[in-house]
Scaffold this motif. Structure first.
Motif, PDB file in Angstrom:
ATOM      1  N   GLY A 108      -5.142   5.749  -3.381  1.00  0.00           N
ATOM      2  CA  GLY A 108      -5.907   5.005  -2.523  1.00  0.00           C
ATOM      3  C   GLY A 108      -5.997   3.881  -2.520  1.00  0.00           C
ATOM      4  O   GLY A 108      -6.716   2.742  -1.802  1.00  0.00           O
ATOM      5  N   TRP A 109      -5.166   3.172  -3.631  1.00  0.00           N
ATOM      6  CA  TRP A 109      -5.260   1.613  -3.945  1.00  0.00           C
ATOM      7  C   TRP A 109      -4.928   0.892  -2.660  1.00  0.00           C
ATOM      8  O   TRP A 109      -4.036   1.241  -1.981  1.00  0.00           O
ATOM      9  N   PRO A 110      -5.888  -0.093  -2.064  1.00  0.00           N
ATOM     10  CA  PRO A 110      -5.582  -0.769  -0.945  1.00  0.00           C
ATOM     11  C   PRO A 110      -4.203  -1.449  -0.899  1.00  0.00           C
ATOM     12  O   PRO A 110      -3.864  -2.388  -1.749  1.00  0.00           O
ATOM     13  N   ALA A 111      -3.422  -1.147   0.133  1.00  0.00           N
ATOM     14  CA  ALA A 111      -1.814  -2.018   0.238  1.00  0.00           C
ATOM     15  C   ALA A 111      -2.146  -3.450   0.101  1.00  0.00           C
ATOM     16  O   ALA A 111      -1.348  -4.139  -0.195  1.00  0.00           O
ATOM     17  N   GLU A 112      -3.331  -3.863   0.811  1.00  0.00           N
ATOM     18  CA  GLU A 112      -3.417  -5.334   0.959  1.00  0.00           C
ATOM     19  C   GLU A 112      -4.158  -5.995  -0.173  1.00  0.00           C
ATOM     20  O   GLU A 112      -4.266  -7.336  -0.153  1.00  0.00           O
ATOM     21  N   ILE A 113      -4.157  -5.200  -1.336  1.00  0.00           N
ATOM     22  CA  ILE A 113      -4.393  -5.972  -2.631  1.00  0.00           C
ATOM     23  C   ILE A 113      -3.254  -6.094  -3.488  1.00  0.00           C
ATOM     24  O   ILE A 113      -2.945  -5.045  -3.984  1.00  0.00           O
ATOM     25  N   PRO A 114      -2.795  -7.290  -3.678  1.00  0.00           N
ATOM     26  CA  PRO A 114      -1.602  -7.419  -4.422  1.00  0.00           C
ATOM     27  C   PRO A 114      -1.839  -7.591  -5.849  1.00  0.00           C
ATOM     28  O   PRO A 114      -3.146  -7.880  -6.285  1.00  0.00           O
ATOM     29  N   VAL A 115      -1.098  -6.927  -6.858  1.00  0.00           N
ATOM     30  CA  VAL A 115      -1.471  -7.030  -8.245  1.00  0.00           C
ATOM     31  C   VAL A 115      -0.208  -7.787  -9.058  1.00  0.00           C
ATOM     32  O   VAL A 115       0.770  -7.744  -8.488  1.00  0.00           O
ATOM     33  N   ILE A 116      -0.655  -8.363 -10.159  1.00  0.00           N
ATOM     34  CA  ILE A 116       0.318  -8.925 -11.002  1.00  0.00           C
ATOM     35  C   ILE A 116       1.488  -7.956 -11.572  1.00  0.00           C
ATOM     36  O   ILE A 116       1.291  -6.788 -11.624  1.00  0.00           O
TER      37      ILE A 116
END
Length: 147
Positions: free
Chosen positions: A55-63
């Protein structure tokens, strides 16, 4: 703090407290035990490395880096995620903040701080509030619906 956040926090405290008792177990046994504890407390999902939680939102980029821990809750209308990423970058917090700004998140300067080697930055868009805490070794992301 929402009931969901409180339950997730209690689940994580329970998991951390149980760590020494699980020291002799295999990685699979530890994963199963932690996942069971978090699911029981939050109806959520947990990952001990390698992948973002369900469910991690695709609109939240991570390093870029090694995902060490991830937990999420997307049931019963509650949403929230926590992820830790180890990074070899020179300044993982600055990199994480830059990715979020580029994705349209606005920094909340009133909710940012630096204490020693630890920095905390809060950012939000119309959908999510993302709080990132970083050290020279990596970043902890905490995500909740925007209020």
């Amino acid at each position: 703090m929402t009931t969901s956040s409180l339950r997730m926090g209690l689940a994580l405290v329970t998991v951390l407290a149980a760590g020494p008792a699980l020291a002799g177990c295999s990685d699979g046994q530890v994963q199963d035990a932690v996942n069971g504890a978090v699911q029981g407390a939050t109806d959520g999902d947990v990952s001990l490395g390698g992948a973002l939680p369900d469910g991690w939102p695709a609109e939240i980029p991570v390093i870029d880096g090694d995902i060490k821990f991830g937990a999420g809750n997307t049931t019963n209308g509650d949403q929230g995620w926590v992820v830790t990423i180890a990074s070899g970058a020179t300044d993982p917090l600055a990199d994480a903040k830059q990715l979020l700004v580029e994705a349209g998140y606005e920094p909340d300067t009133g909710n940012s701080a630096n204490v020693g080697d630890v920095g905390v930055v809060a950012l939000k868009n119309a959908t999510y509030t993302v709080t990132i805490a970083g050290t020279p070794d990596g970043v902890l992301y905490t995500v909740a619906p925007a209020s």
